[in-house]
Design a protein around this motif. Structure first.
Motif, PDB file in Angstrom:
ATOM      1  N   ALA A 183       0.834  -1.203   0.000  1.00 29.91           N
ATOM      2  CA  ALA A 183       0.000   0.000   0.000  1.00 29.91           C
ATOM      3  C   ALA A 183       0.869   1.253   0.000  1.00 29.91           C
ATOM      4  O   ALA A 183       0.581   2.227  -0.708  1.00 29.91           O
ATOM      5  CB  ALA A 183      -0.929  -0.007   1.218  1.00 29.91           C
ATOM      6  N   ARG A 184       1.928   1.221   0.761  1.00 28.35           N
ATOM      7  CA  ARG A 184       2.814   2.391   0.857  1.00 28.35           C
ATOM      8  C   ARG A 184       3.480   2.692  -0.485  1.00 28.35           C
ATOM      9  O   ARG A 184       3.786   3.845  -0.793  1.00 28.35           O
ATOM     10  CB  ARG A 184       3.853   2.134   1.950  1.00 28.35           C
ATOM     11  CG  ARG A 184       4.625   3.351   2.376  1.00 28.35           C
ATOM     12  CD  ARG A 184       5.431   3.039   3.625  1.00 28.35           C
ATOM     13  NE  ARG A 184       4.599   3.035   4.820  1.00 28.35           N
ATOM     14  CZ  ARG A 184       4.930   2.437   5.960  1.00 28.35           C
ATOM     15  NH1 ARG A 184       6.063   1.756   6.047  1.00 28.35           N
ATOM     16  NH2 ARG A 184       4.130   2.497   6.994  1.00 28.35           N
ATOM     17  N   SER A 185       3.692   1.646  -1.279  1.00 33.02           N
ATOM     18  CA  SER A 185       4.327   1.846  -2.578  1.00 33.02           C
ATOM     19  C   SER A 185       3.326   2.211  -3.668  1.00 33.02           C
ATOM     20  O   SER A 185       3.722   2.494  -4.801  1.00 33.02           O
ATOM     21  CB  SER A 185       5.080   0.578  -2.997  1.00 33.02           C
ATOM     22  OG  SER A 185       4.177  -0.455  -3.346  1.00 33.02           O
ATOM     23  N   ALA A 186       2.038   2.213  -3.333  1.00 31.38           N
ATOM     24  CA  ALA A 186       1.000   2.457  -4.346  1.00 31.38           C
ATOM     25  C   ALA A 186       0.468   3.882  -4.340  1.00 31.38           C
ATOM     26  O   ALA A 186      -0.192   4.290  -5.292  1.00 31.38           O
ATOM     27  CB  ALA A 186      -0.165   1.484  -4.146  1.00 31.38           C
ATOM     28  N   VAL A 187       0.726   4.637  -3.259  1.00 26.91           N
ATOM     29  CA  VAL A 187       0.137   5.975  -3.124  1.00 26.91           C
ATOM     30  C   VAL A 187       1.182   6.971  -2.613  1.00 26.91           C
ATOM     31  O   VAL A 187       2.240   6.588  -2.101  1.00 26.91           O
ATOM     32  CB  VAL A 187      -1.069   5.959  -2.151  1.00 26.91           C
ATOM     33  CG1 VAL A 187      -2.188   5.074  -2.682  1.00 26.91           C
ATOM     34  CG2 VAL A 187      -0.639   5.502  -0.762  1.00 26.91           C
ATOM     35  N   ARG A 188       0.830   8.256  -2.739  1.00 25.75           N
ATOM     36  CA  ARG A 188       1.716   9.315  -2.225  1.00 25.75           C
ATOM     37  C   ARG A 188       1.303   9.776  -0.827  1.00 25.75           C
ATOM     38  O   ARG A 188       2.115  10.378  -0.123  1.00 25.75           O
ATOM     39  CB  ARG A 188       1.707  10.534  -3.163  1.00 25.75           C
ATOM     40  CG  ARG A 188       2.106  10.263  -4.602  1.00 25.75           C
ATOM     41  CD  ARG A 188       3.487   9.667  -4.761  1.00 25.75           C
ATOM     42  NE  ARG A 188       4.585  10.495  -4.364  1.00 25.75           N
ATOM     43  CZ  ARG A 188       5.413  11.108  -5.234  1.00 25.75           C
ATOM     44  NH1 ARG A 188       5.216  10.985  -6.536  1.00 25.75           N
ATOM     45  NH2 ARG A 188       6.439  11.819  -4.800  1.00 25.75           N
ATOM     46  N   ILE A 189       0.066   9.514  -0.414  1.00 29.36           N
ATOM     47  CA  ILE A 189      -0.349   9.934   0.921  1.00 29.36           C
ATOM     48  C   ILE A 189       0.297   9.030   1.967  1.00 29.36           C
ATOM     49  O   ILE A 189       0.667   7.893   1.673  1.00 29.36           O
ATOM     50  CB  ILE A 189      -1.887   9.911   1.076  1.00 29.36           C
ATOM     51  CG1 ILE A 189      -2.437   8.491   0.882  1.00 29.36           C
ATOM     52  CG2 ILE A 189      -2.539  10.893   0.124  1.00 29.36           C
ATOM     53  CD1 ILE A 189      -3.934   8.367   1.182  1.00 29.36           C
ATOM     54  N   PRO A 190       0.465   9.511   3.203  1.00 33.61           N
ATOM     55  CA  PRO A 190       1.028   8.663   4.253  1.00 33.61           C
ATOM     56  C   PRO A 190       0.168   7.433   4.511  1.00 33.61           C
ATOM     57  O   PRO A 190      -1.061   7.510   4.552  1.00 33.61           O
ATOM     58  CB  PRO A 190       1.046   9.581   5.484  1.00 33.61           C
ATOM     59  CG  PRO A 190       1.085  10.973   4.932  1.00 33.61           C
ATOM     60  CD  PRO A 190       0.258  10.908   3.663  1.00 33.61           C
ATOM     61  N   VAL A 191       0.826   6.290   4.667  1.00 38.68           N
ATOM     62  CA  VAL A 191       0.169   5.029   5.002  1.00 38.68           C
ATOM     63  C   VAL A 191       0.779   4.526   6.304  1.00 38.68           C
ATOM     64  O   VAL A 191       1.984   4.266   6.379  1.00 38.68           O
ATOM     65  CB  VAL A 191       0.349   3.983   3.892  1.00 38.68           C
ATOM     66  CG1 VAL A 191      -0.305   2.667   4.297  1.00 38.68           C
ATOM     67  CG2 VAL A 191      -0.230   4.486   2.571  1.00 38.68           C
ATOM     68  N   GLU A 206       8.261  11.996   2.718  1.00 40.18           N
ATOM     69  CA  GLU A 206       7.488  10.815   2.352  1.00 40.18           C
ATOM     70  C   GLU A 206       8.428   9.619   2.342  1.00 40.18           C
ATOM     71  O   GLU A 206       9.645   9.786   2.488  1.00 40.18           O
ATOM     72  CB  GLU A 206       6.820  10.992   0.989  1.00 40.18           C
ATOM     73  CG  GLU A 206       7.780  11.081  -0.170  1.00 40.18           C
ATOM     74  CD  GLU A 206       7.064  11.118  -1.524  1.00 40.18           C
ATOM     75  OE1 GLU A 206       7.734  10.862  -2.528  1.00 40.18           O
ATOM     76  OE2 GLU A 206       5.850  11.386  -1.554  1.00 40.18           O
ATOM     77  N   PRO A 207       7.895   8.410   2.197  1.00 40.03           N
ATOM     78  CA  PRO A 207       8.772   7.232   2.183  1.00 40.03           C
ATOM     79  C   PRO A 207       9.807   7.312   1.066  1.00 40.03           C
ATOM     80  O   PRO A 207       9.579   7.941   0.024  1.00 40.03           O
ATOM     81  CB  PRO A 207       7.800   6.071   1.945  1.00 40.03           C
ATOM     82  CG  PRO A 207       6.489   6.569   2.423  1.00 40.03           C
ATOM     83  CD  PRO A 207       6.473   8.030   2.123  1.00 40.03           C
ATOM     84  N   SER A 208      10.924   6.659   1.293  1.00 38.50           N
ATOM     85  CA  SER A 208      11.951   6.563   0.255  1.00 38.50           C
ATOM     86  C   SER A 208      11.364   5.898  -0.985  1.00 38.50           C
ATOM     87  O   SER A 208      10.715   4.857  -0.896  1.00 38.50           O
ATOM     88  CB  SER A 208      13.137   5.745   0.762  1.00 38.50           C
ATOM     89  OG  SER A 208      14.012   5.433  -0.300  1.00 38.50           O
ATOM     90  N   ARG A 209      11.594   6.500  -2.115  1.00 41.68           N
ATOM     91  CA  ARG A 209      11.136   5.911  -3.368  1.00 41.68           C
ATOM     92  C   ARG A 209      12.273   5.172  -4.076  1.00 41.68           C
ATOM     93  O   ARG A 209      12.224   4.952  -5.283  1.00 41.68           O
ATOM     94  CB  ARG A 209      10.537   7.004  -4.271  1.00 41.68           C
ATOM     95  CG  ARG A 209       9.302   7.670  -3.680  1.00 41.68           C
ATOM     96  CD  ARG A 209       8.264   6.663  -3.207  1.00 41.68           C
ATOM     97  NE  ARG A 209       7.079   7.301  -2.610  1.00 41.68           N
ATOM     98  CZ  ARG A 209       6.072   6.642  -2.092  1.00 41.68           C
ATOM     99  NH1 ARG A 209       6.108   5.312  -2.042  1.00 41.68           N
ATOM    100  NH2 ARG A 209       5.027   7.278  -1.593  1.00 41.68           N
ATOM    101  N   GLY A 210      13.258   4.769  -3.277  1.00 38.99           N
ATOM    102  CA  GLY A 210      14.292   3.878  -3.760  1.00 38.99           C
ATOM    103  C   GLY A 210      13.806   2.448  -3.666  1.00 38.99           C
ATOM    104  O   GLY A 210      12.605   2.169  -3.775  1.00 38.99           O
ATOM    105  N   PRO A 211      14.697   1.492  -3.393  1.00 39.36           N
ATOM    106  CA  PRO A 211      14.317   0.073  -3.414  1.00 39.36           C
ATOM    107  C   PRO A 211      13.211  -0.309  -2.426  1.00 39.36           C
ATOM    108  O   PRO A 211      12.422  -1.219  -2.701  1.00 39.36           O
ATOM    109  CB  PRO A 211      15.629  -0.641  -3.081  1.00 39.36           C
ATOM    110  CG  PRO A 211      16.702   0.305  -3.499  1.00 39.36           C
ATOM    111  CD  PRO A 211      16.156   1.673  -3.212  1.00 39.36           C
ATOM    112  N   SER A 212      13.146   0.368  -1.280  1.00 42.56           N
ATOM    113  CA  SER A 212      12.177  -0.057  -0.261  1.00 42.56           C
ATOM    114  C   SER A 212      10.732   0.161  -0.680  1.00 42.56           C
ATOM    115  O   SER A 212       9.898  -0.748  -0.593  1.00 42.56           O
ATOM    116  CB  SER A 212      12.444   0.676   1.058  1.00 42.56           C
ATOM    117  OG  SER A 212      13.668   0.270   1.617  1.00 42.56           O
TER     118      SER A 212
END
Length: 262
Positions: free
Chosen positions: A87-95, A233-239
């Motif tokens: 879910a965190r990798s699917a959206v830009r809002i905080p999850v 926001e979360p890292s948009r690298g590998p994680s």
């Protein structure tokens, strides 16, 4: 601020619980914050990996829809956090994952953490969670209550005798963990946390009992506030690389149609 809270129970079957949860979350929310509750049907009713996987897929889809409906954050309101990373990798809002947020908060209150889950089947799952979040060595013990979600309905409907029985079972399960050295007890489920943590400063022995419902909501509010403040926001690298639009569309079609051969 608008937050969507995804529960894993059925709206009709667990109405007393969801009514209490909605009232509680909106009561403790910061001024200007509203919390909407979503359920799942069929709910998480046959505890195990397959059911968690099914509910995770539905929750991820609801998370994507929440962003489309301009919610500011999404809370995986199920302590086990299935589908959280997806879910965190699917959206830009905080999850926010209830389990993840609670374990990291509890780790600030004591070195050794004990979890009292809704059912013993989740023991292995919780150890895996702690390992995933880098906290495996801090978990001193996990136990289960042996309850089903509907078992909580009488207490949520106001049956004080039912509440007393459930609290007695919870403390019976928690005391050996505290005696064995646990500093903190986590009510590892929103159902037991909401029901049992009504008393301010609730403890089992010397160990504070952490209310995961309150922790998850406040974590979501903080995440939104920080996102607004500096765009974190979360890292948009590998994680947590952000899924491309086609991957999101494929996933939503998969959830919408179920099993089809064409």
């Amino acid at each position: 601020m608008r937050i969507l809270w995804q529960s894993f129970v059925d709206v009709a079957q667990n109405a007393p619980y969801l009514e209490r949860l909605s009232a509680y979350l909106n009561d403790i929310a910061a001024p200007g914050t509203t919390v909407d509750i979503a359920g799942i049907s069929p709910p998480d009713r046959d505890f195990g990996r397959l059911t968690e996987f099914r509910c995770a897929a539905l929750a991820i889809d609801r998370c994507i829809e929440a962003e489309a409906q301009h919610y500011d954050a999404f809370v995986m309101g199920h302590f086990q956090d299935p589908g959280l990373y997806e879910a965190r990798s699917a959206v830009r809002i905080p999850v926010v994952g209830t389990g993840e947020a609670t374990l990291h908060f509890a780790a600030q209150l004591g070195r050794r953490l004990a979890l009292v889950s809704i059912d013993p089947v989740f023991e292995v799952w919780h150890y895996e969670q702690a390992e995933r979040y880098g906290l495996r060595e801090r978990i001193s013990g996990v136990t289960g209550l042996g309850f089903a979600p509907e078992d909580f309905n009488p207490a949520f409907a106001g049956d004080e005798a039912a509440l007393a029985r459930m609290r007695a079972v919870f403390e019976e399960k928690a005391r050996p963990l505290v005696a064995a050295g646990a500093d903190v007890v986590i009510a590892a489920g929103v159902l037991p946390a909401l029901l049992l943590c009504r008393a301010r400063g609730y403890k089992v022995g010397h160990a504070p009992v952490v209310n995961c419902a309150a922790v998850a909501l406040k974590a979501a509010e903080m995440a939104v506030a920080l996102h607004r403040l500096d765009g974190i926001e979360p890292s948009r690298g590998p994680s947590f690389a952000l899924a491309p639009e086609r991957a999101v569309a494929d996933f939503r079609q998969f959830v919408a149609r179920g099993r089809r051969d064409d």
